[in-house]
Motif scaffolding. Structure first.
Motif, PDB file in Angstrom:
ATOM      1  N   ARG A  31       0.770  -1.239   0.000  1.00  0.00           N
ATOM      2  CA  ARG A  31       0.000   0.000   0.000  1.00  0.00           C
ATOM      3  C   ARG A  31       0.804   1.294   0.000  1.00  0.00           C
ATOM      4  NH1 ARG A  31      -3.272  -0.257   4.749  1.00  0.00           N
ATOM      5  NH2 ARG A  31      -1.950  -1.920   5.470  1.00  0.00           N
ATOM      6  N   PRO A  32       1.892   1.429   0.778  1.00  0.00           N
ATOM      7  CA  PRO A  32       2.602   2.719   0.773  1.00  0.00           C
ATOM      8  C   PRO A  32       3.266   2.990  -0.571  1.00  0.00           C
ATOM      9  CG  PRO A  32       3.315   1.346   2.620  1.00  0.00           C
ATOM     10  CD  PRO A  32       2.476   0.489   1.739  1.00  0.00           C
ATOM     11  N   ARG A  33       3.192   4.214  -1.006  1.00  0.00           N
ATOM     12  CA  ARG A  33       3.781   4.559  -2.307  1.00  0.00           C
ATOM     13  C   ARG A  33       5.254   4.887  -2.214  1.00  0.00           C
ATOM     14  NH1 ARG A  33      -1.037   7.520  -5.657  1.00  0.00           N
ATOM     15  NH2 ARG A  33      -2.490   5.787  -5.402  1.00  0.00           N
ATOM     16  N   ARG A  34       5.768   5.100  -1.011  1.00  0.00           N
ATOM     17  CA  ARG A  34       7.189   5.450  -0.891  1.00  0.00           C
ATOM     18  C   ARG A  34       7.949   4.534   0.057  1.00  0.00           C
ATOM     19  NH1 ARG A  34       8.979  10.238  -3.088  1.00  0.00           N
ATOM     20  NH2 ARG A  34      10.755  10.088  -1.708  1.00  0.00           N
ATOM     21  N   THR A  35       7.400   4.225   1.191  1.00  0.00           N
ATOM     22  CA  THR A  35       8.152   3.466   2.188  1.00  0.00           C
ATOM     23  C   THR A  35       8.290   1.998   1.818  1.00  0.00           C
ATOM     24  OG1 THR A  35       6.189   3.044   3.525  1.00  0.00           O
ATOM     25  CG2 THR A  35       7.467   5.013   4.064  1.00  0.00           C
ATOM     26  N   GLY A  36       9.345   1.384   2.326  1.00  0.00           N
ATOM     27  CA  GLY A  36       9.648  -0.001   1.992  1.00  0.00           C
ATOM     28  C   GLY A  36       8.939  -1.024   2.847  1.00  0.00           C
ATOM     29  N   VAL A  37       8.354  -0.603   3.975  1.00  0.00           N
ATOM     30  CA  VAL A  37       7.661  -1.540   4.863  1.00  0.00           C
ATOM     31  C   VAL A  37       6.223  -1.078   5.038  1.00  0.00           C
ATOM     32  CG1 VAL A  37       7.579  -2.566   7.172  1.00  0.00           C
ATOM     33  CG2 VAL A  37       9.784  -2.056   6.125  1.00  0.00           C
ATOM     34  N   CYS A  38       5.285  -1.997   4.838  1.00  0.00           N
ATOM     35  CA  CYS A  38       3.882  -1.738   5.133  1.00  0.00           C
ATOM     36  C   CYS A  38       3.543  -2.555   6.374  1.00  0.00           C
ATOM     37  CB  CYS A  38       2.994  -2.164   3.967  1.00  0.00           C
ATOM     38  SG  CYS A  38       1.226  -1.937   4.301  1.00  0.00           S
ATOM     39  N   GLY A  39       3.154  -1.878   7.445  1.00  0.00           N
ATOM     40  CA  GLY A  39       2.805  -2.588   8.663  1.00  0.00           C
ATOM     41  C   GLY A  39       2.761  -1.659   9.851  1.00  0.00           C
ATOM     42  N   THR A  40       2.477  -2.251  11.018  1.00  0.00           N
ATOM     43  CA  THR A  40       2.408  -1.478  12.256  1.00  0.00           C
ATOM     44  C   THR A  40       3.164  -2.206  13.354  1.00  0.00           C
ATOM     45  OG1 THR A  40       0.419  -2.570  13.099  1.00  0.00           O
ATOM     46  CG2 THR A  40       0.085  -0.667  11.647  1.00  0.00           C
ATOM     47  N   GLN A  41       3.524  -1.464  14.390  1.00  0.00           N
ATOM     48  CA  GLN A  41       4.231  -2.076  15.507  1.00  0.00           C
ATOM     49  C   GLN A  41       3.316  -2.976  16.314  1.00  0.00           C
ATOM     50  OE1 GLN A  41       5.481   1.653  17.334  1.00  0.00           O
ATOM     51  NE2 GLN A  41       4.164   1.231  19.067  1.00  0.00           N
ATOM     52  N   GLN A  42       1.996  -2.817  16.189  1.00  0.00           N
ATOM     53  CA  GLN A  42       1.064  -3.660  16.923  1.00  0.00           C
ATOM     54  C   GLN A  42       0.842  -5.011  16.251  1.00  0.00           C
ATOM     55  OE1 GLN A  42       0.294  -0.437  15.974  1.00  0.00           O
ATOM     56  NE2 GLN A  42       0.609   0.536  17.955  1.00  0.00           N
ATOM     57  N   LEU A  43       0.838  -5.039  14.899  1.00  0.00           N
ATOM     58  CA  LEU A  43       0.491  -6.264  14.177  1.00  0.00           C
ATOM     59  C   LEU A  43       1.651  -6.898  13.414  1.00  0.00           C
ATOM     60  CD1 LEU A  43      -2.946  -5.060  12.770  1.00  0.00           C
ATOM     61  CD2 LEU A  43      -2.540  -6.572  14.720  1.00  0.00           C
ATOM     62  N   GLY A  44       2.632  -6.086  13.043  1.00  0.00           N
ATOM     63  CA  GLY A  44       3.751  -6.603  12.261  1.00  0.00           C
ATOM     64  C   GLY A  44       3.712  -6.100  10.836  1.00  0.00           C
ATOM     65  N   ALA A  45       4.649  -6.588  10.036  1.00  0.00           N
ATOM     66  CA  ALA A  45       4.780  -6.167   8.637  1.00  0.00           C
ATOM     67  C   ALA A  45       3.903  -7.021   7.739  1.00  0.00           C
ATOM     68  CB  ALA A  45       6.237  -6.260   8.197  1.00  0.00           C
ATOM     69  N   GLU A  46       3.173  -6.363   6.850  1.00  0.00           N
ATOM     70  CA  GLU A  46       2.369  -7.062   5.843  1.00  0.00           C
ATOM     71  C   GLU A  46       3.196  -7.329   4.589  1.00  0.00           C
ATOM     72  OE1 GLU A  46      -1.392  -5.145   4.808  1.00  0.00           O
ATOM     73  OE2 GLU A  46      -1.043  -3.856   6.537  1.00  0.00           O
ATOM     74  N   SER A  47       4.007  -6.313   4.204  1.00  0.00           N
ATOM     75  CA  SER A  47       4.775  -6.425   2.967  1.00  0.00           C
ATOM     76  C   SER A  47       6.021  -5.549   3.053  1.00  0.00           C
ATOM     77  CB  SER A  47       3.924  -5.999   1.765  1.00  0.00           C
ATOM     78  OG  SER A  47       3.491  -4.659   1.897  1.00  0.00           O
ATOM     79  N   ILE A  48       7.022  -5.937   2.255  1.00  0.00           N
ATOM     80  CA  ILE A  48       8.246  -5.148   2.133  1.00  0.00           C
ATOM     81  C   ILE A  48       8.643  -5.074   0.664  1.00  0.00           C
ATOM     82  CG2 ILE A  48       9.111  -5.721   4.441  1.00  0.00           C
ATOM     83  CD1 ILE A  48      11.138  -7.635   3.045  1.00  0.00           C
ATOM     84  N   VAL A  49       9.414  -4.037   0.337  1.00  0.00           N
ATOM     85  CA  VAL A  49       9.939  -3.880  -1.018  1.00  0.00           C
ATOM     86  C   VAL A  49      11.451  -3.777  -0.941  1.00  0.00           C
ATOM     87  CG1 VAL A  49      10.050  -2.368  -3.034  1.00  0.00           C
ATOM     88  CG2 VAL A  49       7.875  -2.718  -1.870  1.00  0.00           C
ATOM     89  N   LEU A  50      12.142  -4.602  -1.703  1.00  0.00           N
ATOM     90  CA  LEU A  50      13.590  -4.484  -1.883  1.00  0.00           C
ATOM     91  C   LEU A  50      13.798  -3.711  -3.177  1.00  0.00           C
ATOM     92  CD1 LEU A  50      13.213  -7.630  -0.583  1.00  0.00           C
ATOM     93  CD2 LEU A  50      15.671  -7.344  -0.618  1.00  0.00           C
ATOM     94  N   ALA A  51      14.307  -2.482  -3.041  1.00  0.00           N
ATOM     95  CA  ALA A  51      14.455  -1.622  -4.213  1.00  0.00           C
ATOM     96  C   ALA A  51      15.909  -1.273  -4.501  1.00  0.00           C
ATOM     97  CB  ALA A  51      13.628  -0.352  -4.029  1.00  0.00           C
ATOM     98  N   GLY A  52      16.847  -1.980  -3.869  1.00  0.00           N
ATOM     99  CA  GLY A  52      18.255  -1.742  -4.134  1.00  0.00           C
ATOM    100  C   GLY A  52      18.798  -0.466  -3.528  1.00  0.00           C
ATOM    101  N   GLN A  53      18.174   0.028  -2.469  1.00  0.00           N
ATOM    102  CA  GLN A  53      18.609   1.286  -1.875  1.00  0.00           C
ATOM    103  C   GLN A  53      19.550   1.116  -0.691  1.00  0.00           C
ATOM    104  OE1 GLN A  53      15.004   3.414  -1.052  1.00  0.00           O
ATOM    105  NE2 GLN A  53      14.750   4.000  -3.179  1.00  0.00           N
TER     106      GLN A  53
END
Length: 151
Positions: A31-53
């Motif tokens: 869902r996030p258009r810029r950040t590499g991690v989608c998630g919350t500290q309460q539930l955890g990460a739903e998705s991540i993006v490896l973009a070579g940064q």
């Protein structure tokens, strides 16, 4: 705000590609258009993006090493300071506890003239983390993810 989804989204499956971050967001796969991690500290990460940064990121067949975020120079992309705890880092740390699946996407060379696309690599579990000196000498979080087979 929409409900978090842990696992596959809709009919999207590993190998599916997306032209850009907007398409990823609209598909709800990440869902996030810029950040590499989608998630919350309460539930955890739903998705991540490896973009070579981040220089510590490493996509292996049996394990992914994924760097926490922060501490990079926006101009050069180089690590210039220690990473500090952010929402994304807290979400990944929570994922170690919950063992919920995390969707992994990776920026890869495209086909048919497309420069780069985002490919859905599948579901992974965050199995551990370290905080220590990275390749540039600054303190960084490194998360270890392993693929969930047959899911």
């Amino acid at each position: 705000m929409s409900q978090p989804v842990f696992g596959h989204v809709g009919t999207y499956r590993p190998g599916d590609t997306f032209r850009n971050r907007i398409e990823l967001s609209l598909s709800r796969v990440h869902r996030p258009r810029r950040t590499g991690v989608c998630g919350t500290q309460q539930l955890g990460a739903e998705s991540i993006v490896l973009a070579g940064q981040y220089e510590e990121d490493d996509f292996g067949e049996d394990e992914i090493l994924y760097s926490g975020n922060g501490g990079r120079d926006p101009q050069t992309g180089r690590q210039i300071m220690d990473q500090v705890v952010t929402t994304g880092i807290l979400a990944l740390l929570k994922s170690i506890e919950t063992a919920l699946p995390v969707r992994v996407l990776r920026k890869v060379p495209g086909e048919d003239g497309e420069l780069e696309v985002y490919r859905y690599e599948g579901l992974y579990r965050v199995v551990g983390s370290t905080y220590g000196p990275g390749k540039s000498g600054f303190q960084v979080y490194i998360f270890r993810l392993r693929p969930l087979i047959g899911v």
